[in-house]
Motif scaffolding. Structure first.
Motif: not given
Length: 313
Positions: A138, A142, A253
């Motif tokens: 992840e 991101a 984010i």
């Protein structure tokens, strides 16, 4: 003259001997049970206990004192419910979850239908790329999305400028839409694979007979395909809702900003517990979130049980 054995004894005699004794089986299970107790049950019990205290990360309340249901009352305090409180976080999470759920289910089902029954390199390439979006770590994903959403040099705005549609700053002007797009892109693979397997289980003769009878594509989808994949659709709705409700990825984010516009429940819990150091309130929020997840799971199990065929029906 031999005496016939009772039916239970005959069944026991015909049963093959067990490879392991009961004690040996329990011995093999003990490491797994110890692992579950150490890393799941003990932390869960600690969270439950801390949610009834005023324990903080630092300061005078670092040891914590029992305060009963005070933390749970603080969660629903009208003075702090909105804005920036737990109520606002629930609203943001609901919008984020519904948007992500609609996008993942729609896109996953569309891809599954487009490539249903097809063979060849295009299907393998698309399925591989979509699955990679799901299984890649992840953090690098991101950072890649931060570059993709960059106002000046991001690929998304480059395409929008080429179409004369402007170049917004996604993480500032449309932060909630940005994390919804990110979550849809990342999680579509699950629904696509689930629906592909469900579509493969439909007998082709059903669709062929409907086509010969004059049914169009939409009528075949509505009357044959959709009822056949309804159990998988229900599973996708519940599982995606649970994962989306508890995801922490959007923090990479937007970090919950700007101005808490993307402060979903997972980020809100982290912010209260670790940024503000209020472990009592943070664990109480975590407990309430767990109860919401259990309620959603119970609704899913109840709906699935109602769809099971009754014995003798």
């Amino acid at each position: 003259m031999s005496v016939p054995l009772p039916r239970a004894r005959r069944a026991a005699a015909a049963r093959p001997p067990a490879l392991l004794s009961a004690r040996a089986g329990v011995g093999f299970l003990l490491p797994a049970l110890a692992f579950i107790a150490l890393f799941l049950l003990v932390p869960f019990a600690w969270i439950v206990a801390v949610s009834f205290t005023n324990q903080s990360l630092l300061g005078a309340n670092a040891q914590g004192q029992f305060v009963g249901l005070s933390n749970y009352a603080r969660m629903f305090d009208a003075a702090t419910w909105l804005p920036g409180g737990f109520g606002y976080s629930l609203i943001v999470t609901a919008i984020f979850s519904l948007g992500s759920l609609a996008g993942q289910v729609t896109l996953g089902l569309t891809l599954a239908l487009l490539f249903h029954g097809q063979r060849g390199p295009w299907r393998e390439v698309v399925f591989t790329l979509v699955t990679l979006c799901w299984i890649l770590p992840e953090v690098p994903v991101a950072f890649g999305w931060l570059s993709f959403l960059d106002r000046d040099f991001g690929l998304l705005n480059v395409l929008l400028r080429a179409l004369h549609l402007g170049s917004p700053d996604w993480t500032l002007d449309h932060p909630l839409a940005a994390i919804i797009l990110f979550n849809i892109w990342r999680g579509t693979a699950f629904s696509m694979l689930l629906f592909s397997a469900a579509l493969a289980s439909i007998p082709p003769s059903y669709l062929e007979v409907a086509a010969v009878s004059g049914a169009g594509p939409w009528r075949r989808f509505w009357d044959i395909t959709l009822p056949s994949i309804r159990p998988q659709l229900l599973s996708a709705l519940v599982l995606i809702s649970l994962w989306t409700f508890n995801t922490f990825g959007p923090y990479l984010i937007t970090a919950g900003g700007p101005l808490n516009k993307t402060d979903i429940v997972a980020i809100h819990t982290y912010r209260v517990a670790f940024r503000f150091g209020d472990w009592g309130l943070g664990t109480a929020i975590a407990m309430f979130t767990m109860l919401l997840n259990l309620l959603l799971t119970a609704v899913y199990l109840l709906a699935a049980r109602r769809r099971e065929p009754r014995a003798g029906a």
